[in-house]
Design an enzyme around this catalytic site. Structure first.
Site, PDB file in Angstrom:
ATOM      1  N   TYR A 142       5.540 -15.755 -26.333  1.00 16.22           N
ATOM      2  CA  TYR A 142       5.812 -14.697 -27.053  1.00 16.22           C
ATOM      3  C   TYR A 142       4.527 -13.898 -26.984  1.00 16.22           C
ATOM      4  O   TYR A 142       4.530 -12.635 -26.989  1.00 16.22           O
ATOM      5  CB  TYR A 142       5.952 -15.020 -28.538  1.00 16.22           C
ATOM      6  CG  TYR A 142       7.567 -15.205 -28.823  1.00 16.22           C
ATOM      7  CD1 TYR A 142       8.200 -16.188 -28.252  1.00 16.22           C
ATOM      8  CD2 TYR A 142       8.119 -14.489 -29.972  1.00 16.22           C
ATOM      9  CE1 TYR A 142       9.690 -16.492 -28.400  1.00 16.22           C
ATOM     10  CE2 TYR A 142       9.516 -14.845 -30.286  1.00 16.22           C
ATOM     11  CZ  TYR A 142      10.087 -15.774 -29.645  1.00 16.22           C
ATOM     12  OH  TYR A 142      11.661 -15.842 -29.901  1.00 16.22           O
ATOM     13  N   ASP A 224      15.712 -29.805 -23.166  1.00 18.61           N
ATOM     14  CA  ASP A 224      17.201 -29.719 -22.819  1.00 18.61           C
ATOM     15  C   ASP A 224      18.094 -31.056 -23.523  1.00 18.61           C
ATOM     16  O   ASP A 224      18.864 -30.894 -24.339  1.00 18.61           O
ATOM     17  CB  ASP A 224      17.430 -29.755 -21.451  1.00 18.61           C
ATOM     18  CG  ASP A 224      16.364 -30.840 -20.510  1.00 18.61           C
ATOM     19  OD1 ASP A 224      15.718 -31.442 -21.341  1.00 18.61           O
ATOM     20  OD2 ASP A 224      16.779 -31.053 -19.344  1.00 18.61           O
TER      21      ASP A 224
HETATM   22  C1  IPM Z   1      13.570 -15.373 -35.372  1.00 17.78           C
HETATM   23  C2  IPM Z   1      13.758 -14.241 -34.549  1.00 17.78           C
HETATM   24  C3  IPM Z   1      12.672 -13.466 -33.806  1.00 17.78           C
HETATM   25  C4  IPM Z   1      11.863 -14.476 -33.240  1.00 17.78           C
HETATM   26  C5  IPM Z   1      12.968 -12.096 -33.379  1.00 17.78           C
HETATM   27  C6  IPM Z   1      13.682 -11.176 -34.083  1.00 17.78           C
HETATM   28  C7  IPM Z   1      11.777 -11.360 -32.872  1.00 17.78           C
HETATM   29  O1  IPM Z   1      14.738 -14.480 -33.749  1.00 17.78           O
HETATM   30  O2  IPM Z   1      12.623 -15.186 -36.443  1.00 17.78           O
HETATM   31  O3  IPM Z   1      13.768 -16.508 -34.847  1.00 17.78           O
HETATM   32  O4  IPM Z   1      12.406 -14.670 -31.874  1.00 17.78           O
HETATM   33  O5  IPM Z   1      10.975 -15.237 -33.484  1.00 17.78           O
END
Ligand code: IPM
Ligand code: MN
Length: 357
Positions: A142, A224
């Site tokens: 991320y 998986d």
């Molecule tokens: C979550 C959501 C978020 C993430 C999105 C909205 C950025 O899906 O909190 O799980 O991917 O972390």
């Protein structure tokens, strides 16, 4: 009298509807349990973008940092999908998480007794589900750099980087150990170390850290297989410890064991400083404004906030019990409709819960 300052971010989509009822309930519960709760509402997500061209305005982030806890509903709407990435509501959420250093995301997946028939899976499979996903929240793919698009090639290319350093894995493992020690002491670490170097470091580091605590029983699973095992035999899990992306995917999957993603709360924590408490579900733009959303994940998030964020254990328990009483009387929102119960709107079920407090 103990006084708390919380920031409420109602965000987008169904956010304002589920926040409205949460406010009423928090007010009532604080009165009943003799503490004061000041609720400061701030713009965040798409609605903040509309006003400030910024989904996570500095002012909102600053207020959150100064609070005792943050209660967040949800953000996002397809209408923002064409914006530059850093202007989208989801990027605001990532900025909030990283600004508050919320590296630990705790997602309890517990089936409520009255909902065993609401899951799409058989009752025998789900009836004793009680697990916690501990997801690393501010690193991994991320946030990894470099990332981006390569445009000077024949065909368009894009890339991201899945990266962890051992200190990031160590601190989330410590949190998982702490949680496991309050439960059945079993941690299943989920990775993809048969393919990815970053997952090998994950596995080696988790083993090193957990081996210092002799009470902990550690197992490892490829992601998986974990997805399959969660559907096949979810009761085998106690604490699932995993990275940001795998935790995102597995927690949605695990949510369905409980009947609806509209049931799942979460806490995002740091070792000190305010946490953010939010439902796992998104903003559900398709049902926004129709007063049919399920507010329970938000209310259970508020209950986690009372317990973990404010240390008001009794109040937390009484909110959770109120939710259970309403469900056991057979009241449901549309997402939980099994054909035999009374389907209520968001505000109606909210008021039923309010009445139980
Ligand atoms: C979550 C959501 C978020 C993430 C999105 C909205 C950025 O899906 O909190 O799980 O991917 O972390
Ligand atoms: Mn998600």
């Amino acid at each position: 009298m103990q006084k708390y300052k919380i920031v409420l971010l109602s965000g987008d989509g169904i956010g304002p509807e589920i926040s409205e009822i949460s406010k009423k309930i928090l007010k009532k519960i604080s009165k009943k349990h003799n503490f004061e709760i000041e609720i400061i509402e701030k713009l965040f997500g798409g609605i903040a973008y509309e006003k400030y061209r910024n989904p996570a305005p500095e002012e909102t982030i600053d207020q959150c940092k100064k609070s005792d806890a943050v209660l967040l509903a949800c953000v996002g709407d397809p209408k923002y999908d064409s914006l530059e990435r850093e202007l989208r509501p989801e990027s605001g959420l990532l900025k909030l998480r990283s600004s508050l250093n919320l590296f630990a995301n705790i997602r309890p997946v517990k089936i409520r007794k009255s909902l065993v028939d609401s899951s799409t899976l058989k009752k025998e499979i789900v009836e004793n589900v009680d697990l916690i996903v501990v997801r690393e929240l501010i690193s991994g793919i991320y946030f990894g750099k470099p990332r981006g698009n390569i445009t000077n090639t024949k065909i368009p290319k894009a890339f991201n980087t899945m990266v962890y350093d051992s200190s990031e894995i160590e601190r989330i493992t410590e949190i998982a150990i702490k949680i496991a020690n309050q439960r059945n002491k079993r941690i299943c670490s989920v990775d993809k170390s048969n393919v990815l170097e970053v997952s090998q470091l994950w596995r080696d580091t988790v083993l090193k850290v957990t081996s210092k605590d002799k009470n902990i029983c550690l197992s490892n699973m490829y992601v998986d297989n974990a997805a399959m095992q969660l559907i096949k035999d979810p009761v085998q899990f106690d604490v699932i410890l995993t990275s940001n992306l795998f935790g995102d995917i597995l927690s949605d999957l695990a949510a369905m064991l409980t009947g609806s993603i509209g049931m799942l709360p979460s806490a995002s924590l740091n070792n000190n400083g305010p946490g953010v408490f939010e439902p796992v579900h998104g903003s559900a733009p398709d049902i926004a404004g129709k007063n049919i959303a399920n507010p329970i994940a938000m209310l259970l998030s508020a209950s986690m906030m009372l317990k973990i964020g404010l240390n008001e254990n009794e109040a937390a328990k009484s909110l959770e019990n109120a939710v259970d009483r309403v469900l056991s009387k057979g009241f449901r929102t549309a997402d939980l409709n099994d054909g035999s119960s009374e389907v209520l709107s968001c505000s109606e079920i909210g008021n039923k819960i309010l009445d139980e407090i």
